[in-house]
Scaffold this motif. Sequence first.
Motif, mmCIF file in Angstrom:
data_model
loop_
_atom_site.group_PDB
_atom_site.id
_atom_site.type_symbol
_atom_site.label_atom_id
_atom_site.label_comp_id
_atom_site.label_asym_id
_atom_site.label_seq_id
_atom_site.Cartn_x
_atom_site.Cartn_y
_atom_site.Cartn_z
ATOM 1 N N PRO A 125 13.455 -0.076 13.222
ATOM 2 C CA PRO A 125 13.012 0.263 11.862
ATOM 3 C C PRO A 125 11.546 0.686 11.786
ATOM 4 C CG PRO A 125 14.075 -1.885 11.892
ATOM 5 C CD PRO A 125 13.913 -1.468 13.316
ATOM 6 N N ASP A 126 10.695 0.071 12.622
ATOM 7 C CA ASP A 126 9.257 0.357 12.559
ATOM 8 C C ASP A 126 8.977 1.840 12.798
ATOM 9 O OD1 ASP A 126 9.886 -2.350 13.108
ATOM 10 O OD2 ASP A 126 7.809 -2.771 13.624
ATOM 11 N N ALA A 127 9.831 2.486 13.653
ATOM 12 C CA ALA A 127 9.686 3.924 13.898
ATOM 13 C C ALA A 127 10.526 4.731 12.914
ATOM 14 C CB ALA A 127 10.102 4.248 15.336
ATOM 15 N N ASN A 128 11.753 4.249 12.673
ATOM 16 C CA ASN A 128 12.694 5.007 11.843
ATOM 17 C C ASN A 128 12.173 5.208 10.413
ATOM 18 O OD1 ASN A 128 15.247 6.353 11.638
ATOM 19 N ND2 ASN A 128 15.999 4.619 10.443
ATOM 20 N N ALA A 129 11.501 4.187 9.877
ATOM 21 C CA ALA A 129 10.959 4.294 8.515
ATOM 22 C C ALA A 129 9.950 5.430 8.415
ATOM 23 C CB ALA A 129 10.306 2.983 8.098
ATOM 24 N N HIS A 130 9.336 5.767 9.535
ATOM 25 C CA HIS A 130 8.315 6.816 9.516
ATOM 26 C C HIS A 130 8.839 8.117 10.114
ATOM 27 C CE1 HIS A 130 5.347 4.102 7.856
ATOM 28 N NE2 HIS A 130 5.899 3.179 8.624
ATOM 29 N N GLY A 131 10.160 8.258 10.126
ATOM 30 C CA GLY A 131 10.766 9.537 10.461
ATOM 31 C C GLY A 131 11.092 9.750 11.926
ATOM 32 N N ASP B 15 15.964 13.745 5.545
ATOM 33 C CA ASP B 15 14.991 12.915 6.283
ATOM 34 C C ASP B 15 14.671 11.587 5.578
ATOM 35 O OD1 ASP B 15 13.475 13.910 4.222
ATOM 36 O OD2 ASP B 15 12.103 15.078 5.488
ATOM 37 N N TRP B 16 15.508 11.202 4.590
ATOM 38 C CA TRP B 16 15.401 9.846 4.039
ATOM 39 C C TRP B 16 16.263 8.915 4.885
ATOM 40 C CZ3 TRP B 16 15.959 10.005 -2.058
ATOM 41 C CH2 TRP B 16 14.890 10.733 -2.591
ATOM 42 N N SER B 17 15.876 7.654 4.942
ATOM 43 C CA SER B 17 16.680 6.664 5.665
ATOM 44 C C SER B 17 16.610 5.349 4.904
ATOM 45 C CB SER B 17 16.134 6.466 7.084
ATOM 46 O OG SER B 17 14.826 5.904 7.019
ATOM 47 N N LEU B 18 17.493 4.434 5.289
ATOM 48 C CA LEU B 18 17.473 3.100 4.689
ATOM 49 C C LEU B 18 16.123 2.427 4.943
ATOM 50 C CD1 LEU B 18 19.030 0.840 3.274
ATOM 51 C CD2 LEU B 18 20.029 0.225 5.482
ATOM 52 N N ASP B 19 15.570 2.631 6.141
ATOM 53 C CA ASP B 19 14.271 2.013 6.456
ATOM 54 C C ASP B 19 13.140 2.611 5.619
ATOM 55 O OD1 ASP B 19 15.058 0.127 8.514
ATOM 56 O OD2 ASP B 19 15.529 1.873 9.732
#
Lengths: 218, 213
Positions: A172-178, A45-49
């Motif tokens: 990114p705004d959503a992806n960074a938060h999972g 559940d880690w991402s670049l964002d």
Amino acid sequence: MDTIHDLGGRQGFGAIDVDEPEEAFHEPWEARMFGIRRAMSRPADWSLDWFRHCRELIEPTDYLSRPYFDQWLQAYAAMIANSGVATIEELASGKAKTPVSGLPPPMTAADVGGARRGNPSFAREIDEAPVFNVGDSVRVKIHGAPGHTRLPAYARGRRGIVEAHHGAHVFPDANAHGEERAAPLYTVGFDMAELWPEAQGRRERVFLNMWESYLERG
Amino acid sequence: MTKHDSNTIANIHKELHSHLPPEPALRVKALESLLVEKGIVDSEAVDAWIEVYTEEIGPKRGAEIVARAWIDPSFKARLFDNGTEAVKDFGIEQEHLQVVENTADVHNMVVCTLCSCYPTSMLGIPPTWYKMAAYRSRAVRDPRGVLEEFGVEVADDVEVRVWDSTAELRYLVVPQRPAGTEDWDEQKLARLVTRNSMIGTERDLAARIEEVA
């Protein structure tokens, strides 16, 4: 989020180190940190964002003063502690007190050849048609998002022209938060004079990549 | 499960600041030892990644692409139409590649004001200045001043286009081919192309002709 990383147009940082030697790494520890990041087995559940957000949350004085790969270390250490991969005490001592569970075994040297690929695609298919067309006049919304965002402060409230539509990309705004979802992505061009008062009459333009929700008609 | 919460991370950063070893080299050493002991990093894979980015993946790859674009009009057309597909000719995978061209009337310059986005698969590890505050803050406000600092003068009637890499699109600048290189082959032309000319902090490659010839 209005953290210190959002540097476009800020003043007072002085000269650029234009004489920096052209080599991949300047210190052995920089190379190690680069390699650790590439080689490490990590939670799914880690991402670049998420990484970018953890880097931009580094304490402002550290963000501005620490060497670049030290910021990677700082961001990774925070991600590791936050996800329960290791404790802060373990990160400080370099010694493991408890085993980690649930992560796949690490990449080996032999795997590196096969993993030497470029960046993955962030393009996604979505059902909704894009709201804006190339050539449209748009205004960037005044407020940024409370968490991670790729909407720089210097563009907010400014008017530009849609130069290109790139289909939908992971937001990114959503992806960074999972939460992975996609939205239309555009390139928007701004006259330099629209961005900065001292730039009147200069033949200069700035182009930014903007997701649809950053924009309104204007 | 990771809790993707901003304030939690900000608080962890504060704690790390007061607990980790004082020098970056010591911090990285502690991290590597720990992750090896935990069984989630193999130090030989770390060595292998360093070797790849020291020996193999660097600005030479971008220079080969630029040289091909200079001598082969059909490749150039493909590169501008769909860069990601075109650079596969070189065995390079670079999603969302955007290629921008310098002309007599246009100068392009690339920055990432929010972090450090860079076409790594074609140019390797970005220079430190690209990732630090001075360049990132000024590139979108005073590009001609930045260029001057790099020793580059751009006439007032030339349009400067600054590309701020705020998404996953990656920009490569194709500089102008200098006059006097008409009979040069692709390999020799590639030696002329510098890293900075592909970021856009260098413009006129004519000054390098003597050095390369």
